[in-house]
Design a protein around this motif. Structure first.
Motif, PDB file in Angstrom:
ATOM      1  N   ALA A 172      -6.414   1.726  -1.000  1.00  0.00           N
ATOM      2  CA  ALA A 172      -5.235   2.062  -0.212  1.00  0.00           C
ATOM      3  C   ALA A 172      -4.093   1.109  -0.528  1.00  0.00           C
ATOM      4  N   ILE A 173      -2.874   1.608  -0.313  1.00  0.00           N
ATOM      5  CA  ILE A 173      -1.659   0.795  -0.371  1.00  0.00           C
ATOM      6  C   ILE A 173      -0.977   0.945   0.978  1.00  0.00           C
ATOM      7  N   LEU A 174      -0.789  -0.159   1.687  1.00  0.00           N
ATOM      8  CA  LEU A 174      -0.248  -0.146   3.045  1.00  0.00           C
ATOM      9  C   LEU A 174       1.161  -0.710   3.028  1.00  0.00           C
ATOM     10  N   GLY A 175       2.099   0.002   3.614  1.00  0.00           N
ATOM     11  CA  GLY A 175       3.504  -0.404   3.594  1.00  0.00           C
ATOM     12  C   GLY A 175       3.951  -1.034   4.896  1.00  0.00           C
ATOM     13  N   GLY A 176       5.120  -1.662   4.851  1.00  0.00           N
ATOM     14  CA  GLY A 176       5.710  -2.246   6.050  1.00  0.00           C
ATOM     15  C   GLY A 176       5.145  -3.589   6.431  1.00  0.00           C
TER      16      GLY A 176
END
Length: 480
Positions: A172-176
């Motif tokens: 996964a790539i998690l933003g913010g």
């Protein structure tokens, strides 16, 4: 006005009060863009000898570049890349994602923008989508699950990545991940990150301060929680994390937010199934023995760890035990303090230095403290199990141990060195103790390090990972 007066005026142009930070020429050579530490960006018409427009950045603009088309100018404006219409000087949608001041910009032969920032990252931007196509650089923050399979890490930019080390693939790539700075911000910290045992949850956060170096105010302190299947955080806690840990079965999250100048030492508990959030403050308060001075309130605990499997969730704390700051060098006990209780728990064995490093094993049965001597504690029986010989693993006044952890039957410390004595951290080594004897048994050769290098060790202690400028150094530990 005579020509000599005009020449004198031109020679005396004040482009920017103070220092000029960057200059960039248009490809046709007819105009020049300048930026200064006054927070302005100006385009100069070199034919008419005047200023075509002024754009107010509000922060020092340290880098400038004309895009390949010549229609836009890119400026490093604080943490963002500001795009400016080259003809009118109006601000276009900015490029966000860096976690530090943008210090350098370049346009490739194919027209792609590259930006380098003080967060230690280099970004390649897709100017059509206004998004980073790739990020390069050192790992700034990372966490490993006890089984050693799942790694979450961030490079100092806006993204956290979850990696399956067993399958060698990205989950996964998690933003913010980042906090946006204010114009008065002077420091930022990505304080902590954690990943649940099954990698379904990730929590991370930090804080931005504003004002002067004495921490006159906290602008923001935030911890965010993600489900690994979602790109954006589903819960935000207004707390700057010092320690973050997921509980058994990943149903709970505990965040310890250390005290600062205007915020108390607070522990937050989040029930992930119900979303219920609680806050708990536990700080010592005492008076001097002579009664002459007023009540002395301490900032909080010197070091702590989070334990879930005891009769109730608790903080294992190296406490100052109600001693005023100028007396805090006196030895005090290691304590278990139940989360939510107003009273501290009973001490664990003899007193130790409040400056001691503290580590807790993944099964929460063993704790280790180090302050010139490794002490090993049985958490369940509340007793000191092993007290090792006095050793000095540093041997260098320009070295300090930044992280301390337990893996298997060993305690490991990450020692960072300023080998050039110039104030820049550039080397690290891992030192290893035997928990059964308390003796120092091994140390690695020194390797290239960063000031923010981290040590990650799985519960079985078979490997050690250290974040370095090249990425992750992986060390294999011999069986005991």
């Amino acid at each position: 006005m005579c020509s000599s007066d005009l020449a004198a005026q031109r020679a005396g142009w004040l482009a920017h009060p103070g220092e000029i930070e960057a200059l960039a020429f248009a490809r046709d050579g007819r105009s020049l863009v300048s930026s200064g530490n006054d927070g302005t960006i100006k385009r100069w018409n070199l034919t008419a000898h005047n200023v075509a427009w002024t754009n107010i950045c509000g922060a020092a603009a340290n880098a400038l570049a004309f895009e390949a088309s010549g229609a836009a100018i890119d400026a490093g404006c604080g943490w963002v890349v500001r795009r400016i219409d080259a003809r009118t000087g109006k601000t276009l949608p900015s490029l966000r994602g860096h976690g530090g001041d943008v210090d350098a910009l370049a346009i490739t032969a194919r027209g792609r923008l590259l930006s380098a920032a003080e967060d230690g990252t280099l970004k390649s931007w897709d100017l059509i989508r206004r998004d980073a196509a790739a990020t390069y650089g050192a790992i700034a923050t990372a966490a490993l699950t006890p089984n050693g399979r799942w790694l979450t890490y961030g490079r100092g930019d806006d993204e956290l990545r979850v990696l399956d080390l067993k399958a060698d693939r990205e989950r996964a790539i998690l933003g913010g991940n980042l906090l946006l700075p204010t114009l008065g911000s002077y420091s930022y910290s990505r304080a902590a990150v954690a990943i649940s045992d099954d990698a379904d949850y990730v929590a991370a956060g930090g804080y931005v301060t504003e004002g002067f170096i004495d921490h006159t105010g906290i602008a923001k302190g935030v911890t965010r929680v993600w489900r690994a299947t979602n790109a954006h955080a589903f819960r935000t806690i207004q707390a700057a994390p010092g320690i973050v840990r997921f509980g058994p079965s990943d149903r709970a999250l505990v965040v310890r937010s250390p005290a600062m100048s205007d915020t108390p030492d607070t522990t937050w508990t989040l029930d992930l199934s119900t979303g219920r959030l609680k806050a708990w403050i536990a700080q010592w308060s005492t008076k001097r023995a002579d009664g002459f001075f007023p009540t002395c309130r301490l900032a909080g605990f010197d070091a702590s760890a989070i334990a879930f499997t005891l009769p109730r969730p608790s903080l294992l704390v190296v406490s100052s035990d109600g001693v005023c700051p100028d007396e805090s060098s006196a030895k005090q006990p290691l304590r278990l303090w139940p989360i939510g209780s107003r009273a501290a728990g009973a001490p664990l064995g003899p007193a130790i230095s409040p400056q001691a490093s503290l580590a807790l094993s993944a099964d929460e049965r063993t704790a280790a403290t180090f302050d010139g001597r490794l002490d090993v504690w049985n958490v369940r029986s509340h007793r000191l199990a092993v007290s090792g010989p006095v050793t000095n693993p540093l041997g260098d006044p320009y070295a300090h141990m930044t992280e301390f952890t337990i893996g298997g039957s060993r305690a490991l410390g990450l020692v960072l060195y300023d080998s050039t004595h110039t104030g820049i951290i550039d080397r690290y080594e891992i030192v290893v103790w035997d928990l059964h004897t308390g003796k120092l048994i091994a140390r690695t050769p020194r390797r290239v390090a960063l000031e923010r290098s981290h040590l990650l060790v799985p519960a079985d202690g078979t490997r050690a990972y250290v974040s370095s400028p090249a990425g992750l150094d992986v060390w294999t530990l011999a069986p005991p």
